[in-house]
Scaffold this active site. Sequence first.
Site, PDB file in Angstrom:
ATOM      1  N   HIS A  38      14.257 -20.649 133.034  1.00 42.28           N
ATOM      2  CA  HIS A  38      14.198 -20.326 131.599  1.00 42.28           C
ATOM      3  C   HIS A  38      15.480 -20.791 130.902  1.00 42.28           C
ATOM      4  CE1 HIS A  38      11.617 -16.927 133.239  1.00 42.28           C
ATOM      5  NE2 HIS A  38      10.812 -17.481 132.359  1.00 42.28           N
ATOM      6  N   GLY A  84       7.875 -25.411 130.566  1.00 39.48           N
ATOM      7  CA  GLY A  84       8.231 -26.030 131.845  1.00 39.48           C
ATOM      8  C   GLY A  84       7.047 -26.768 132.463  1.00 39.48           C
ATOM      9  N   LYS A  85       7.387 -27.851 133.175  1.00 43.14           N
ATOM     10  CA  LYS A  85       6.341 -28.630 133.856  1.00 43.14           C
ATOM     11  C   LYS A  85       5.805 -27.902 135.090  1.00 43.14           C
ATOM     12  CE  LYS A  85       7.598 -33.431 132.885  1.00 43.14           C
ATOM     13  NZ  LYS A  85       8.131 -34.643 133.560  1.00 43.14           N
ATOM     14  N   LEU A 103      14.387 -13.407 133.007  1.00 39.36           N
ATOM     15  CA  LEU A 103      14.861 -14.783 132.848  1.00 39.36           C
ATOM     16  C   LEU A 103      15.626 -15.260 134.083  1.00 39.36           C
ATOM     17  CD1 LEU A 103      16.138 -14.610 129.146  1.00 39.36           C
ATOM     18  CD2 LEU A 103      13.864 -15.260 129.983  1.00 39.36           C
ATOM     19  N   HIS A 104      15.329 -16.481 134.501  1.00 41.74           N
ATOM     20  CA  HIS A 104      16.057 -17.097 135.616  1.00 41.74           C
ATOM     21  C   HIS A 104      16.553 -18.466 135.151  1.00 41.74           C
ATOM     22  CE1 HIS A 104      12.442 -19.449 136.101  1.00 41.74           C
ATOM     23  NE2 HIS A 104      11.709 -18.358 136.317  1.00 41.74           N
ATOM     24  N   GLN A 105      17.169 -19.177 136.088  1.00 41.67           N
ATOM     25  CA  GLN A 105      17.778 -20.471 135.748  1.00 41.67           C
ATOM     26  C   GLN A 105      16.775 -21.439 135.109  1.00 41.67           C
ATOM     27  OE1 GLN A 105      21.119 -20.475 136.087  1.00 41.67           O
ATOM     28  NE2 GLN A 105      21.007 -22.382 134.919  1.00 41.67           N
ATOM     29  N   GLN A 157      -0.911 -25.291 132.224  1.00 44.66           N
ATOM     30  CA  GLN A 157      -0.596 -24.551 130.992  1.00 44.66           C
ATOM     31  C   GLN A 157      -0.043 -25.518 129.943  1.00 44.66           C
ATOM     32  OE1 GLN A 157       1.462 -20.604 130.709  1.00 44.66           O
ATOM     33  NE2 GLN A 157       3.300 -21.798 130.360  1.00 44.66           N
ATOM     34  N   ASP A 192       4.371 -25.074 135.202  1.00 43.33           N
ATOM     35  CA  ASP A 192       3.018 -24.650 134.822  1.00 43.33           C
ATOM     36  C   ASP A 192       2.335 -25.852 134.171  1.00 43.33           C
ATOM     37  OD1 ASP A 192       3.031 -21.767 135.520  1.00 43.33           O
ATOM     38  OD2 ASP A 192       4.725 -21.755 134.160  1.00 43.33           O
TER      39      ASP A 192
HETATM   40  O1  PAF Z   1       4.737 -19.378 130.985  1.00 47.20           O
HETATM   41  C1  PAF Z   1       4.848 -18.219 130.542  1.00 47.20           C
HETATM   42  O2  PAF Z   1       5.826 -17.525 130.784  1.00 47.20           O
HETATM   43  C2  PAF Z   1       3.716 -17.639 129.698  1.00 47.20           C
HETATM   44  O3  PAF Z   1       2.487 -18.114 130.111  1.00 47.20           O
HETATM   45  C3  PAF Z   1       3.903 -17.867 128.195  1.00 47.20           C
HETATM   46  C4  PAF Z   1       3.871 -19.342 127.833  1.00 47.20           C
HETATM   47  C5  PAF Z   1       5.228 -17.261 127.744  1.00 47.20           C
HETATM   48  C6  PAF Z   1       2.780 -17.167 127.422  1.00 47.20           C
HETATM   49  O4  PAF Z   1       2.736 -15.811 127.669  1.00 47.20           O
END
Ligand code: PAF
Length: 274
Positions: free
Chosen positions: A34, A144-145, A30-32, A150, A147
């Site tokens: 997250h 987060g934007k 985890l970083h800032q 995604q 990605d």
């Molecule tokens: O963005 C991420 O960290 C991953 O793709 C996720 C959404 C946790 C799925 O494994």
Amino acid sequence: MVMVKTIEALQEAKKLLQGTIGFVPTMGALHQGHLSLIQQARKENDSLIVSIFVNPTQFLEGEDLDAYPRKDEADIKICELIGVDILFMPTVESMYEADELCIGAPAVRGYVLEGEKRPGHFDGMLQVVMKLLNLSGATHAYFGKKDAQQLALITQMVKNYFLDVNIIPCEIVRDEKGLALSSRNVYLRGDEKERALCLSSALKRATKLVISGELDVEKLKKEMLEVLSEADRVEYVAIVSRDFKALKKVEIGNTIILVAAWVGKPRLIDNLWI
Ligand code: PAF
């Protein structure tokens, strides 16, 4: 905070939750970036679940699954401090069985840009996000934007499969110099951290040009590629609509500018929504 590793324990722990359930799925380290998702989810919901799971199905052969940074001890402390109610850290065995039914990324949007460079990545990502959304019972899930693709595909999956959850897009978090935060930044060595700034600098250059009236996609991409010469290898520079269709001219309010490039060991991505 309750920390659970099995699906049964998660279902049991969830019985104590009340009201809206905010959910932040992560792969840990985890970083800032997250932290800002987790803090926003904490503020906006009655209950909060975070998952840490390095999902093998979204890594391609030869990618960094085994070397993916893992910092469980520190991550657990962070979640405790922020006030997470349930931290879900499942094993691969509890999440998958052999010969599973799979969800596929859409044929067009899922196979451009990241999907073209990492074929199969989005299938695995959607598969695990579907499982995690169902398991968490989230009313609000935070992504987060950074990605961007995604986020777009998860939003589409929720719509196409009529999932009862609100997807909340969250802003990109950057360090003081502008580098978009990523778990993979820990791989940057020596001058690579400085050179990695070329991704955000290229996006800044494009923004300045757009503000000055330059909307031609090819001209903007050419300018960005000059700034990106600091990277070891540029995988793509793309200027597309918010639903990932090619554009000839930037459409203010409906455009994403994306870049992917290798700097040293890590492959970095960044983007800007305009
Ligand atoms: O963005 C991420 O960290 C991953 O793709 C996720 C959404 C946790 C799925 O494994």
